[in-house]
Design a protein around this motif. Structure first.
Motif, PDB file in Angstrom:
ATOM      1  N   ASP A   1      -7.982  -3.144   1.418  1.00  0.00           N
ATOM      2  CA  ASP A   1      -9.267  -3.149   0.134  1.00  0.00           C
ATOM      3  C   ASP A   1      -8.250  -2.892  -1.252  1.00  0.00           C
ATOM      4  OD1 ASP A   1     -11.026  -1.265  -1.658  1.00  0.00           O
ATOM      5  OD2 ASP A   1     -11.937  -2.939  -0.835  1.00  0.00           O
ATOM      6  N   PRO A   2      -8.441  -3.648  -2.134  1.00  0.00           N
ATOM      7  CA  PRO A   2      -7.684  -3.446  -3.422  1.00  0.00           C
ATOM      8  C   PRO A   2      -7.760  -1.975  -3.957  1.00  0.00           C
ATOM      9  CG  PRO A   2      -8.759  -5.404  -3.363  1.00  0.00           C
ATOM     10  CD  PRO A   2      -9.247  -4.874  -2.171  1.00  0.00           C
ATOM     11  N   ALA A   3      -8.907  -1.374  -3.834  1.00  0.00           N
ATOM     12  CA  ALA A   3      -9.440  -0.041  -4.204  1.00  0.00           C
ATOM     13  C   ALA A   3      -8.355   0.970  -3.462  1.00  0.00           C
ATOM     14  CB  ALA A   3     -10.577   0.478  -4.161  1.00  0.00           C
ATOM     15  N   TRP A   4      -8.273   0.677  -2.191  1.00  0.00           N
ATOM     16  CA  TRP A   4      -7.182   1.647  -1.461  1.00  0.00           C
ATOM     17  C   TRP A   4      -5.755   1.288  -1.940  1.00  0.00           C
ATOM     18  CZ3 TRP A   4      -3.168   0.514   1.540  1.00  0.00           C
ATOM     19  CH2 TRP A   4      -2.659   1.518   2.224  1.00  0.00           C
ATOM     20  N   VAL A   5      -5.429   0.349  -2.356  1.00  0.00           N
ATOM     21  CA  VAL A   5      -4.023   0.207  -2.644  1.00  0.00           C
ATOM     22  C   VAL A   5      -3.872   0.878  -4.158  1.00  0.00           C
ATOM     23  CG1 VAL A   5      -2.277  -1.564  -3.652  1.00  0.00           C
ATOM     24  CG2 VAL A   5      -3.786  -2.156  -1.490  1.00  0.00           C
ATOM     25  N   ARG A   6      -4.861   0.704  -4.945  1.00  0.00           N
ATOM     26  CA  ARG A   6      -4.929   1.302  -6.396  1.00  0.00           C
ATOM     27  C   ARG A   6      -4.771   2.937  -6.053  1.00  0.00           C
ATOM     28  NH1 ARG A   6      -9.611   0.179  -8.185  1.00  0.00           N
ATOM     29  NH2 ARG A   6      -9.218  -1.994  -8.118  1.00  0.00           N
ATOM     30  N   GLY A   7      -5.495   3.335  -5.095  1.00  0.00           N
ATOM     31  CA  GLY A   7      -5.277   4.708  -4.827  1.00  0.00           C
ATOM     32  C   GLY A   7      -3.665   5.266  -4.120  1.00  0.00           C
TER      33      GLY A   7
END
Length: 148
Positions: free
Chosen positions: A133-139
């Motif tokens: 998930d892109p949000a996970w990568v951002r995190g």
């Protein structure tokens, strides 16, 4: 190197053919819209929307030094494009590796995905994650930045 540009080139040629047909039938406005639409699709499916790719060895070296994720991708991959767009400006801080430009990178992806070149494959602290998930990568990127 040529296969990187095959899809964008095909899109531009299709757009030109559609636009040519529309111009010959007297629909110049529609021709311009279609040509711009196909040119936009060609740009999005090319390497132009991604930050400059590194080699696999260089990306791994930099990731070990700064803790930032390494993203293995290829042109034309809609999931790679989704990740790139959803990361926004933060995408510049991730190490991007084009598997079509680097055989070593393709080997890393195959090793992580049971012999398949499934992208995006994101490697964080040596552990591969396929199409996260892109949000996970951002995190993960924020966590790496906070540690520094």
């Amino acid at each position: 190197m040529m296969r990187v540009w095959m899809l964008p080139l095909l899109l531009v040629l299709c757009g030109a053919a559609v636009a040519g047909g529309l111009v010959s039938s007297g629909s110049r406005g529609a021709a311009v819209v279609y040509l711009l639409g196909f040119a936009g699709l060609a740009a999005v499916s090319s390497t132009l929307v991604f930050p400059k790719s590194l080699g696999a060895a260089e990306a791994q070296r930099r990731s070990a030094a700064d803790g930032r994720p390494v993203v293995y991708w290829r042109p034309g991959c809609r999931y790679c494009l989704r990740l790139r767009i959803r990361l926004g400006r933060a995408a510049r801080r991730v190490h991007w590796v084009n598997i079509w430009s680097d055989p070593e990178a393709a080997a890393v992806v195959r090793a992580a995905n049971d012999g398949n070149e499934t992208v995006p494959t994101v490697v964080v602290t040596g552990r591969p994650h396929t199409n996260p998930d892109p949000a996970w990568v951002r995190g993960q990127l924020s966590a790496a930045t906070a540690k520094r």
